[in-house]
Design a protein around this motif. Structure first.
Motif, short mmCIF file in Angstrom:
data_model
loop_
_atom_site.label_atom_id
_atom_site.label_comp_id
_atom_site.label_asym_id
_atom_site.label_seq_id
_atom_site.Cartn_x
_atom_site.Cartn_y
_atom_site.Cartn_z
N ALA A 144 11.49 20.60 53.54
CA ALA A 144 12.28 21.46 52.66
C ALA A 144 11.85 22.92 52.75
N VAL A 145 10.61 23.18 53.14
CA VAL A 145 10.16 24.57 53.29
C VAL A 145 10.90 25.24 54.44
N VAL A 146 11.24 24.45 55.44
CA VAL A 146 12.03 24.95 56.57
C VAL A 146 13.49 25.11 56.16
N ASN A 147 14.01 24.11 55.46
CA ASN A 147 15.44 24.04 55.18
C ASN A 147 15.91 25.03 54.12
N ASN A 148 15.18 25.14 53.03
CA ASN A 148 15.67 25.92 51.89
C ASN A 148 15.93 27.40 52.20
N PRO A 149 15.05 28.10 52.90
CA PRO A 149 15.34 29.51 53.18
C PRO A 149 16.58 29.73 54.03
N LEU A 150 16.95 28.74 54.85
CA LEU A 150 18.13 28.86 55.69
C LEU A 150 19.42 28.49 54.96
N LEU A 151 19.28 27.72 53.88
CA LEU A 151 20.47 27.14 53.26
C LEU A 151 20.68 27.52 51.79
N LYS A 152 19.70 28.13 51.18
CA LYS A 152 19.81 28.46 49.76
C LYS A 152 19.40 29.90 49.52
N ASP A 153 19.79 30.39 48.36
CA ASP A 153 19.42 31.74 47.96
C ASP A 153 18.05 31.67 47.29
N VAL A 154 17.00 31.84 48.08
CA VAL A 154 15.63 31.75 47.58
C VAL A 154 14.91 33.07 47.82
N THR A 155 13.79 33.23 47.15
CA THR A 155 13.04 34.49 47.23
C THR A 155 11.89 34.42 48.23
N TYR A 156 11.76 33.29 48.94
CA TYR A 156 10.68 33.12 49.90
C TYR A 156 11.26 32.77 51.26
N THR A 157 10.44 32.84 52.29
CA THR A 157 10.83 32.46 53.64
C THR A 157 9.78 31.50 54.20
N LEU A 158 10.03 31.01 55.40
CA LEU A 158 9.04 30.15 56.05
C LEU A 158 7.71 30.89 56.20
N ASP A 159 7.80 32.20 56.38
CA ASP A 159 6.60 33.01 56.58
C ASP A 159 5.83 33.29 55.30
N SER A 160 6.33 32.76 54.17
CA SER A 160 5.62 32.94 52.90
C SER A 160 4.43 32.00 52.77
N PHE A 161 4.29 31.08 53.74
CA PHE A 161 3.23 30.07 53.67
C PHE A 161 2.49 29.99 55.00
N LYS A 162 1.24 29.55 54.92
CA LYS A 162 0.44 29.26 56.12
C LYS A 162 0.00 27.80 56.05
N THR A 163 0.25 27.07 57.11
CA THR A 163 -0.02 25.64 57.10
C THR A 163 -1.52 25.32 57.16
N LEU A 164 -1.87 24.18 56.58
CA LEU A 164 -3.26 23.70 56.58
C LEU A 164 -3.42 22.42 57.39
#
Length: 281
Positions: free
Chosen positions: A64-84
Motif C-alpha cells: 500500500a505504500v507503493v500504491n497509495n501515492p499513485l492512486l490517492k490524494d495523499v501528503t506523502y510519497t514512496l520517498d517519504s520512507f526508508k526500508t529496513l
C-alpha cells in the motif's frame, strides 16, 4: 505503527516480530505495536511520514505504500520512507463463502463471466484490489468491489455471506480453509501451499501477492538508520522469528534493506500502467 486493524496478516506478522525481538535488541527496549487503521492504510502512513524522525516511530510497510501515492490524494510519497527489511511475500488467494454455488476455480470463472461478482478487498488500491482488477481484466470477468480497511473485515464479510468472493493473502486464510469456514479456489505461486494442499494454483493466470516489511521516516539520520537496519536484520533472520512465521503459516521471504527498497521502487514503476483503470474501480 500497523496501518490496519488488529487480526489481519500485517498485524499478526508484526506481533510475531515484536515477540521474537523481546528485549534482546534495541538496548533492551521492546517493540510496541500500535494499530492505526483507516483510508486503506493512509492514516497510518501519514502518521509515520510526519513523525519525528528520531527512529522511535516505524511503519509496517506493505504494498500500500507503493500504491497509495499513485492512486490517492495523499501528503506523502514512496520517498517519504526508508526500508529496513522485508519479511513476507504472501501469494494471492481467491476465496469464497461455503454457501457459494461455485465450488471450484473453473466453476467460479464460468459464473463470473456471465454474472456480477461482489469481491471484498482490504481497501481500494491495496495489492489485493490490484490483483483482482488484473485478474478480471485478463479473464473477462465481471467484478464489483466492496472495499474496507482490513483482512479481518474481509473474513467477516465472507463468513457472513456479505460478498461473493475475496482476494486475500494466502497466510490469512489457512486456518479458515482448513476448518471449512471458507473455501479456497486457487492461489498464486508456482507450487501449492503445503498447509492447504487441496487448493490448486492458478492455471491460466499467475496472480501476484503482497509484500510485508518495515520502514522508518526518510528523515531519520544516517547513524540511527544504520543502527535500525542492523537490528532489524538480526531479528528477521533469526531462527526464532522464522520459526514463528512458519508456525503461523505466514510465508517468510527475506530481503535486506537495500534490496527491499529497490524492489519497492520497481513495483511503483510497474503499477503506473494500471493507474487509469484502478482509478475507475
Amino acid at each position: 505503527i500497523v496501518p490496519y486493524d488488529a487480526g489481519g496478516g500485517v498485524d499478526i506478522t508484526t506481533r510475531i516480530l515484536a515477540e521474537a525481538a523481546g528485549k534482546d535488541y534495541f538496548d533492551g527496549k521492546s517493540l510496541i505495536v500500535e494499530n492505526m487503521a483507516g483510508g486503506g492504510a493512509v492514516i497510518g502512513h501519514t502518521a509515520v511520514a510526519n513523525a519525528d524522525p528520531d527512529g522511535y516511530t516505524l511503519l509496517a510497510y506493505t504494498s500500500a505504500v507503493v500504491n497509495n501515492p499513485l492512486l490517492k490524494d495523499v501528503t506523502y510519497t514512496l520517498d517519504s520512507f526508508k526500508t529496513l527489511g522485508m519479511v513476507c511475500f504472501d501469494p494471492e488467494i481467491l476465496v469464497v463463502p461455503p454457501t457459494a454455488e461455485y465450488k471450484t476455480y473453473e466453476e467460479f470463472i464460468e459464473y463470473a463471466k456471465t454474472h456480477t461478482v461482489k469481491v471484498a478487498t482490504p481497501g481500494h488500491s491495496t495489492a489485493h484490489h490490484i490483483a483482482a482488477i488484473q485478474f478480471a481484466k485478463d479473464l473477462g470477468l465481471n467484478f464489483e468491489y466492496l472495499h474496507n480497511d482490513s483482512a479481518s473485515v474481509q473474513m467477516q464479510q465472507l463468513m457472513g455471506g456479505h460478498c461473493d468472493a475475496a482476494f486475500m493473502g494466502t497466510g490469512e486464510t489457512v486456518s479458515q480453509i482448513k476448518d471449512g469456514t471458507i473455501i479456497g479456489l486457487a492461489m498464486g505461486g508456482e507450487e501449492r501451499n503445503a498447509d492447504i494442499p487441496d487448493v490448486p494454483t492458478f492455471t491460466e493466470n499467475l496472480v501476484a501477492g503482497a509484500f510485508r516489511g518495515y520502514a522508518c521516516p526518510a528523515g531519520v539520520p544516517d547513524d540511527v538508520y544504520n543502527y535500525l537496519v542492523s537490528e532489524f536484520d538480526k531479528i528477521i533472520t533469526s531462527d526464532k522469528f522464522i520459526d514463528a512465521m512458519k508456525e503461523a503459516s505466514i510465508p517468510y521471504a527475506y530481503k535486506n534493506a537495500a534490496d527491499f527498497q529497490a524492489y519497492a521502487n520497481q513495483c511503483s514503476k510497474d503499477l503506473e500502467a494500471l493507474v487509469p483503470e484502478l482509478k475507475g474501480n
